[in-house]
Design a protein around this motif. Structure first.
Motif, short mmCIF file in Angstrom:
data_model
loop_
_atom_site.label_atom_id
_atom_site.label_comp_id
_atom_site.label_asym_id
_atom_site.label_seq_id
_atom_site.Cartn_x
_atom_site.Cartn_y
_atom_site.Cartn_z
N ASN A 21 0.62 -1.21 -0.08
CA ASN A 21 0.08 -0.06 -0.15
C ASN A 21 0.82 1.24 0.06
OD1 ASN A 21 -1.63 2.26 0.80
ND2 ASN A 21 -3.34 0.90 1.45
N GLU A 22 0.71 2.02 -0.89
CA GLU A 22 1.61 3.19 -0.93
C GLU A 22 1.33 4.26 -0.08
OE1 GLU A 22 -1.09 6.02 -4.21
OE2 GLU A 22 -0.09 4.17 -5.09
N ARG A 23 0.42 4.18 0.82
CA ARG A 23 0.25 5.25 1.87
C ARG A 23 1.12 4.60 3.15
NH1 ARG A 23 -2.02 9.54 2.24
NH2 ARG A 23 -3.06 9.20 4.10
N TYR A 24 1.59 3.37 3.05
CA TYR A 24 2.27 3.10 4.25
C TYR A 24 3.88 3.07 3.76
CZ TYR A 24 -2.30 1.09 5.31
OH TYR A 24 -3.47 0.88 5.67
N HIS A 25 4.77 3.31 4.88
CA HIS A 25 6.17 3.58 4.67
C HIS A 25 6.97 3.53 5.80
CE1 HIS A 25 6.44 7.87 6.19
NE2 HIS A 25 5.12 7.92 5.78
N GLY A 26 8.11 3.46 5.78
CA GLY A 26 8.95 3.18 7.06
C GLY A 26 8.89 1.86 7.58
N PHE A 27 8.67 0.70 6.90
CA PHE A 27 8.47 -0.63 7.59
C PHE A 27 9.74 -0.91 8.51
CE2 PHE A 27 5.83 -0.60 3.77
CZ PHE A 27 4.49 -0.69 4.36
N LYS A 28 9.31 -1.70 9.73
CA LYS A 28 10.30 -1.99 10.50
C LYS A 28 9.71 -3.25 11.24
CE LYS A 28 12.79 -0.61 14.78
NZ LYS A 28 12.69 0.49 15.71
N ASP A 29 10.45 -4.28 11.09
CA ASP A 29 10.13 -5.58 11.94
C ASP A 29 10.28 -5.28 13.39
OD1 ASP A 29 9.41 -7.18 9.56
OD2 ASP A 29 11.40 -7.63 9.32
N VAL A 30 9.19 -5.68 14.11
CA VAL A 30 9.33 -5.41 15.50
C VAL A 30 8.97 -6.75 16.44
CG1 VAL A 30 9.09 -2.97 15.51
CG2 VAL A 30 7.13 -4.43 15.90
N THR A 31 9.30 -6.65 17.66
CA THR A 31 8.80 -7.64 18.41
C THR A 31 8.13 -6.96 19.69
OG1 THR A 31 10.67 -9.32 17.73
CG2 THR A 31 9.66 -9.76 19.90
N VAL A 32 6.88 -7.23 19.77
CA VAL A 32 6.22 -6.77 21.06
C VAL A 32 6.05 -7.89 22.16
CG1 VAL A 32 4.28 -5.43 22.01
CG2 VAL A 32 5.25 -4.92 19.67
N MET A 33 6.33 -7.95 23.07
CA MET A 33 6.29 -9.16 24.05
C MET A 33 6.73 -10.30 23.22
SD MET A 33 4.85 -7.55 26.73
CE MET A 33 4.09 -8.64 27.79
N ASP A 34 5.81 -11.37 23.06
CA ASP A 34 6.51 -12.67 22.30
C ASP A 34 5.94 -12.51 21.02
OD1 ASP A 34 3.67 -13.13 23.00
OD2 ASP A 34 4.03 -15.09 23.46
N ARG A 35 5.43 -11.64 20.46
CA ARG A 35 4.85 -11.50 19.10
C ARG A 35 5.58 -10.52 18.20
NH1 ARG A 35 -0.73 -13.13 19.27
NH2 ARG A 35 -0.80 -13.17 16.73
N ASN A 36 5.78 -11.25 16.93
CA ASN A 36 6.50 -10.31 15.89
C ASN A 36 5.52 -9.37 15.35
OD1 ASN A 36 8.88 -11.72 16.34
ND2 ASN A 36 8.44 -13.50 14.84
N GLY A 37 5.80 -8.26 15.02
CA GLY A 37 4.98 -7.41 14.17
C GLY A 37 5.60 -6.68 13.02
N LEU A 38 4.87 -5.61 12.36
CA LEU A 38 5.35 -5.09 11.49
C LEU A 38 4.67 -3.67 11.68
CD1 LEU A 38 6.65 -4.66 8.77
CD2 LEU A 38 4.62 -4.86 7.49
N GLN A 39 5.97 -2.74 12.06
CA GLN A 39 5.60 -1.40 12.34
C GLN A 39 5.65 -0.47 11.16
OE1 GLN A 39 7.26 0.55 16.05
NE2 GLN A 39 8.45 1.70 14.43
N PHE A 40 4.89 0.67 10.79
CA PHE A 40 5.11 1.32 9.74
C PHE A 40 4.04 2.64 9.99
CE2 PHE A 40 1.61 -1.82 9.18
CZ PHE A 40 0.37 -0.83 9.02
N TYR A 41 4.56 3.63 9.35
CA TYR A 41 3.93 5.13 9.45
C TYR A 41 2.97 5.03 8.31
CZ TYR A 41 8.01 6.85 12.11
OH TYR A 41 8.94 6.88 12.88
N ILE A 42 1.78 5.95 8.34
CA ILE A 42 0.86 6.09 7.76
C ILE A 42 0.78 7.62 7.12
CG2 ILE A 42 -1.75 5.86 7.43
CD1 ILE A 42 -1.67 3.63 9.36
N GLY A 43 0.48 7.76 5.95
CA GLY A 43 0.48 8.94 5.33
C GLY A 43 1.64 9.64 4.97
N ASN A 44 1.76 10.83 4.47
CA ASN A 44 3.07 11.48 3.90
C ASN A 44 3.19 12.77 4.69
OD1 ASN A 44 0.81 12.45 2.71
ND2 ASN A 44 1.72 12.12 0.57
#
Length: 173
Positions: A99-122
């Motif tokens: 999705n072109e509205r999402y950027h700055g992707f970063k793999d993160v771990t929160v507690m014991d869960r893997n997640g994908l963090q990203f910014y929305i908008g420009n």
């Protein structure tokens, strides 16, 4: 008047989130298409989780999208200077990444869960961030968005990262 401000803020959050924009591809988890009925219901999160996250329980908005959305479920609450939304979607992580509205992707771990963090908008600096977690019932997302009139210099991903640990225990595997 506070309700009008809250509603305007939620609309801004959703416009920035690109929720009204279609994402190409077929929603699926484990190779099988999901329906809205199969999604995890984030609005069932307990009051104790919301209190621990510092959210105003009375500000609950269970109609984040103003109109029914076949691809999403979610609720949102006010915090001190920002909104937190807890949502689920049929869209895959790959579709989120494309999705072109999402950027700055970063793999993160929160507690014991893997997640994908990203910014929305420009906007610069960014005003909205999400962390997406894969589940057997779609993707679960914790979203933090600053109020439209916020003067805070706090990174919205720091806000999402602070809220996410409180929600992780409510997310299905």
């Amino acid at each position: 008047m506070r309700l009008v401000g809250f509603a305007a803020g939620v609309c801004a959050v959703l416009a920035l989130a690109g929720c009204s924009k279609a994402v190409d591809g077929q929603p699926e988890a484990s190779g099988a298409p999901l329906t809205k009925e199969q999604l995890f219901d984030p609005c069932t999160v307990s009051d104790s989780v919301l209190r621990a996250a510092g959210l105003d329980l009375a500000s609950k908005d269970s109609n984040l999208f103003s109109v029914p959305r076949a691809e999403w479920k979610g609720c949102g609450w006010r915090a001190d200077g920002y909104f937190v939304s807890f949502m689920s979607t049929v869209y895959t992580t790959e579709e989120i990444r494309s999705n072109e509205r999402y950027h700055g992707f970063k793999d993160v771990t929160v507690m014991d869960r893997n997640g994908l963090q990203f910014y929305i908008g420009n906007e610069t600096p960014p005003v909205e961030c999400e962390i997406a977690f894969d589940t057997t019932q779609g993707r679960a997302l914790v979203n933090a968005s600053k109020f439209v009139d916020s003067k805070s210099t706090t990174d919205p991903c720091a806000l999402a990262a602070n809220a996410a640990p409180h929600f992780v225990g409510s997310i299905p595997r």
